[in-house]
Scaffold this motif. Structure first.
Motif, short mmCIF file in Angstrom:
data_model
loop_
_atom_site.label_atom_id
_atom_site.label_comp_id
_atom_site.label_asym_id
_atom_site.label_seq_id
_atom_site.Cartn_x
_atom_site.Cartn_y
_atom_site.Cartn_z
N LEU A 188 -17.09 70.65 74.80
CA LEU A 188 -17.11 70.16 73.41
C LEU A 188 -18.53 70.18 72.86
O LEU A 188 -18.77 70.63 71.73
CB LEU A 188 -16.52 68.75 73.34
CG LEU A 188 -15.03 68.62 73.61
CD1 LEU A 188 -14.63 67.16 73.73
CD2 LEU A 188 -14.21 69.32 72.55
N ASP A 189 -19.47 69.69 73.64
CA ASP A 189 -20.87 69.67 73.23
C ASP A 189 -21.40 71.09 73.00
O ASP A 189 -22.13 71.35 72.04
CB ASP A 189 -21.70 68.94 74.29
CG ASP A 189 -23.12 68.69 73.84
OD1 ASP A 189 -23.31 68.15 72.73
OD2 ASP A 189 -24.05 69.03 74.60
N ASP A 203 -20.45 72.54 69.66
CA ASP A 203 -21.33 72.02 68.61
C ASP A 203 -22.66 72.75 68.62
O ASP A 203 -23.16 73.18 67.57
CB ASP A 203 -21.57 70.53 68.79
CG ASP A 203 -20.39 69.65 68.36
OD1 ASP A 203 -19.39 70.18 67.83
OD2 ASP A 203 -20.48 68.43 68.57
N THR A 243 -18.71 74.13 65.67
CA THR A 243 -18.10 72.86 65.28
C THR A 243 -19.17 71.79 65.12
O THR A 243 -20.29 71.93 65.60
CB THR A 243 -17.10 72.38 66.36
OG1 THR A 243 -17.80 72.21 67.60
CG2 THR A 243 -15.96 73.35 66.54
N SER A 272 -18.74 67.83 66.02
CA SER A 272 -17.84 66.78 66.51
C SER A 272 -18.23 65.43 65.92
O SER A 272 -19.41 65.12 65.81
CB SER A 272 -17.89 66.72 68.04
OG SER A 272 -17.38 67.90 68.61
N TRP A 279 -14.48 62.07 70.12
CA TRP A 279 -13.50 62.62 71.05
C TRP A 279 -13.27 61.63 72.17
O TRP A 279 -14.09 60.74 72.42
CB TRP A 279 -13.90 63.98 71.60
CG TRP A 279 -15.32 64.17 72.00
CD1 TRP A 279 -16.27 64.85 71.30
CD2 TRP A 279 -15.99 63.68 73.17
NE1 TRP A 279 -17.47 64.80 71.96
CE2 TRP A 279 -17.32 64.10 73.12
CE3 TRP A 279 -15.58 62.92 74.26
CZ2 TRP A 279 -18.24 63.80 74.11
CZ3 TRP A 279 -16.50 62.61 75.25
CH2 TRP A 279 -17.81 63.06 75.16
N TRP A 337 -9.76 65.05 69.60
CA TRP A 337 -11.05 65.56 69.12
C TRP A 337 -11.05 65.50 67.60
O TRP A 337 -10.16 66.06 66.94
CB TRP A 337 -11.19 66.99 69.61
CG TRP A 337 -12.47 67.70 69.37
CD1 TRP A 337 -13.71 67.18 69.14
CD2 TRP A 337 -12.63 69.12 69.38
NE1 TRP A 337 -14.62 68.19 69.01
CE2 TRP A 337 -13.99 69.39 69.16
CE3 TRP A 337 -11.76 70.19 69.57
CZ2 TRP A 337 -14.50 70.69 69.10
CZ3 TRP A 337 -12.25 71.47 69.52
CH2 TRP A 337 -13.61 71.72 69.28
N VAL A 377 -13.15 66.79 64.56
CA VAL A 377 -14.12 67.88 64.48
C VAL A 377 -14.12 68.54 63.11
O VAL A 377 -13.09 68.66 62.46
CB VAL A 377 -13.81 68.92 65.59
CG1 VAL A 377 -12.45 69.54 65.39
CG2 VAL A 377 -14.89 69.97 65.69
#
Length: 154
Positions: free
Chosen positions: A44-45, A48, A53, A55, A58, A67, A69
């Motif tokens: 996820l990081d 970004d 994205t 975020s 999450w 999530w 986003v």
């Protein structure tokens, strides 16, 4: 990718914010393993940092992920597929296994206001509290939010 019926009238817009839920295949509790949860958080990081994205919040639950986003560089489907593909590859490599980690598709909901954004972030972080995995917001180790939120379960 969502089912074809869910795509009718659906648009993915760069700059829009979405609340997304992705479920592990057969609801297996893959993320009970802290190493697997950390991989999901790192992916996820990375999305970004790659500019795909932004975020806002999450939480990685034992058998699913929520999530919140904003799309920056690609469509919602692309970003979800990128997350699922990369997290599956890394977790399967760690487990020394092959096969699908995620259930096909995902659920998404477009966020239309700042008030809804904060409310959704609180709701996402409240999932571990409601599931009995934590007693208050911020206690669960596999959740994150851009803003400080109060300690009610939301």
């Amino acid at each position: 990718m969502p089912s074809p019926q869910l795509l009718v009238g659906r648009r993915s817009v760069i700059g829009n914010v979405y609340a997304i839920t992705m479920i592990c295949r057969d609801r297996r509790p893959i993320f009970e393993d802290p190493g697997h949860a950390h991989i999901a958080m790192q992916v996820l990081d990375a999305l970004d940092h790659q500019g795909l994205t932004t975020s806002f919040a999450w939480v990685v639950m034992p058998d699913h992920l929520h999530w919140l986003v904003q799309l920056r560089g690609k469509s919602l489907g692309y970003c979800v597929q990128r997350f699922k593909g990369r997290s599956s590859f890394l977790i399967n490599r760690l487990r020394e296994r092959e096969g699908a980690l995620w259930h096909p598709g995902y659920y998404d909901h477009a966020i239309r206001s700042e008030a809804s954004l904060r409310k959704q972030a609180r709701y996402i972080l409240g999932n571990p509290v409601r599931a009995g995995l934590a007693t208050r917001l911020g206690e669960y180790p596999y959740g994150w939010c851009r803003w400080p939120l109060d300690n009610e379960a939301g």
